[in-house]
Design a protein around this motif. Structure first.
Motif, short mmCIF file in Angstrom:
data_model
loop_
_atom_site.label_atom_id
_atom_site.label_comp_id
_atom_site.label_asym_id
_atom_site.label_seq_id
_atom_site.Cartn_x
_atom_site.Cartn_y
_atom_site.Cartn_z
N VAL A 134 0.84 -1.20 0.00
CA VAL A 134 0.00 0.00 0.00
C VAL A 134 0.87 1.25 0.00
N ILE A 135 1.89 1.27 0.86
CA ILE A 135 2.78 2.43 0.93
C ILE A 135 3.52 2.63 -0.39
N ALA A 136 3.98 1.53 -0.98
CA ALA A 136 4.68 1.63 -2.26
C ALA A 136 3.73 2.11 -3.36
N GLY A 137 2.50 1.64 -3.33
CA GLY A 137 1.53 2.08 -4.34
C GLY A 137 1.20 3.55 -4.22
N VAL A 138 1.06 4.03 -2.99
CA VAL A 138 0.78 5.45 -2.78
C VAL A 138 2.00 6.29 -3.17
N ALA A 139 3.19 5.81 -2.84
CA ALA A 139 4.41 6.53 -3.20
C ALA A 139 4.58 6.59 -4.72
N GLY A 140 4.07 5.58 -5.41
CA GLY A 140 4.15 5.55 -6.87
C GLY A 140 3.05 6.35 -7.55
N GLY A 141 2.21 7.00 -6.77
CA GLY A 141 1.18 7.83 -7.35
C GLY A 141 -0.18 7.17 -7.46
N GLY A 142 -0.32 5.95 -6.97
CA GLY A 142 -1.60 5.25 -7.06
C GLY A 142 -2.43 5.46 -5.81
N GLY A 143 -3.52 4.75 -5.78
CA GLY A 143 -4.36 4.79 -4.59
C GLY A 143 -5.50 5.77 -4.69
N PRO A 144 -6.36 5.77 -3.68
CA PRO A 144 -7.53 6.65 -3.69
C PRO A 144 -7.16 8.08 -3.34
N ALA A 145 -8.12 8.96 -3.50
CA ALA A 145 -7.89 10.37 -3.16
C ALA A 145 -7.85 10.57 -1.65
N ASP A 146 -8.62 9.77 -0.91
CA ASP A 146 -8.68 9.90 0.54
C ASP A 146 -7.59 9.05 1.20
N LYS A 147 -6.42 9.61 1.34
CA LYS A 147 -5.29 8.89 1.91
C LYS A 147 -5.42 8.69 3.42
N VAL A 148 -6.13 9.59 4.09
CA VAL A 148 -6.24 9.50 5.56
C VAL A 148 -6.99 8.23 5.95
N THR A 149 -8.10 7.94 5.29
CA THR A 149 -8.86 6.73 5.58
C THR A 149 -8.05 5.48 5.24
N LEU A 150 -7.37 5.53 4.12
CA LEU A 150 -6.54 4.40 3.69
C LEU A 150 -5.48 4.08 4.74
N PHE A 151 -4.74 5.09 5.16
CA PHE A 151 -3.68 4.84 6.12
C PHE A 151 -4.22 4.56 7.52
N GLY A 152 -5.43 5.03 7.81
CA GLY A 152 -6.07 4.68 9.07
C GLY A 152 -6.36 3.19 9.13
N TYR A 153 -6.87 2.64 8.04
CA TYR A 153 -7.13 1.20 7.98
C TYR A 153 -5.83 0.41 8.03
N VAL A 154 -4.83 0.86 7.30
CA VAL A 154 -3.55 0.14 7.28
C VAL A 154 -2.92 0.14 8.68
N GLY A 155 -2.92 1.30 9.33
CA GLY A 155 -2.34 1.39 10.67
C GLY A 155 -3.09 0.55 11.69
N GLY A 156 -4.42 0.59 11.63
CA GLY A 156 -5.21 -0.22 12.54
C GLY A 156 -5.02 -1.70 12.31
N GLU A 157 -4.91 -2.07 11.05
CA GLU A 157 -4.73 -3.48 10.70
C GLU A 157 -3.38 -4.01 11.19
N VAL A 158 -2.38 -3.17 11.16
CA VAL A 158 -1.05 -3.59 11.63
C VAL A 158 -1.04 -3.77 13.15
N LEU A 159 -1.85 -3.00 13.86
CA LEU A 159 -1.85 -3.06 15.32
C LEU A 159 -2.72 -4.17 15.91
N ILE A 160 -3.70 -4.64 15.18
CA ILE A 160 -4.65 -5.61 15.75
C ILE A 160 -4.02 -6.95 16.13
N PRO A 161 -3.25 -7.64 15.27
CA PRO A 161 -2.72 -8.94 15.69
C PRO A 161 -1.82 -8.89 16.94
#
Length: 120
Positions: free
Chosen positions: A52-79
């Protein structure tokens, strides 16, 4: 975002959820199998976060980056949080915490795919 990794994360987390449910129903504490399973799940989630980080750095991904990274950060912390709480609670409720963690990872990964594809 790599859909192959997401396709591995979702069934893997649901499988761990099912195993955790069986352990909880049998009234057993969390064992090494669940610990290793959630460690492998965390590695898969971290790989997914890297894509996800590489895709966003490459210019891809949705316009709403805050929600995207909120999900990614939460997902990393849950396990790790789920395993920590399950180790602290040595009754049947420890594996029950992992049931919730496994389900949350599956749902968050599906939602992350929706956000990435712009269907959100």
């Amino acid at each position: 975002m790599n859909t192959i990794v997401s396709t591995i994360v979702i069934p893997g987390s649901l499988l761990l959820m099912l195993v955790s449910l069986i352990v909880a129903i049998r009234d057993r504490p969390m064992g090494m199998v669940l610990l290793v399973g959630f460690a492998v799940l965390e590695v898969a989630v971290l790989v997914q976060a890297g894509f996800v980080i590489a895709g966003v750095a490459g210019g891809g991904g949705p316009a709403d980056k805050v929600t995207l990274f909120g999900y990614v950060g939460g997902e990393v912390l849950i396990p790790p949080a789920g395993v920590f709480l399950a180790l602290a609670e040595r009754s049947r409720w420890g594996p029950a915490i992992l049931v919730v963690a496994g389900f949350a990872i599956a749902v968050m990964t599906a939602r992350l795919l929706q956000i990435w594809q712009g269907a959100a």
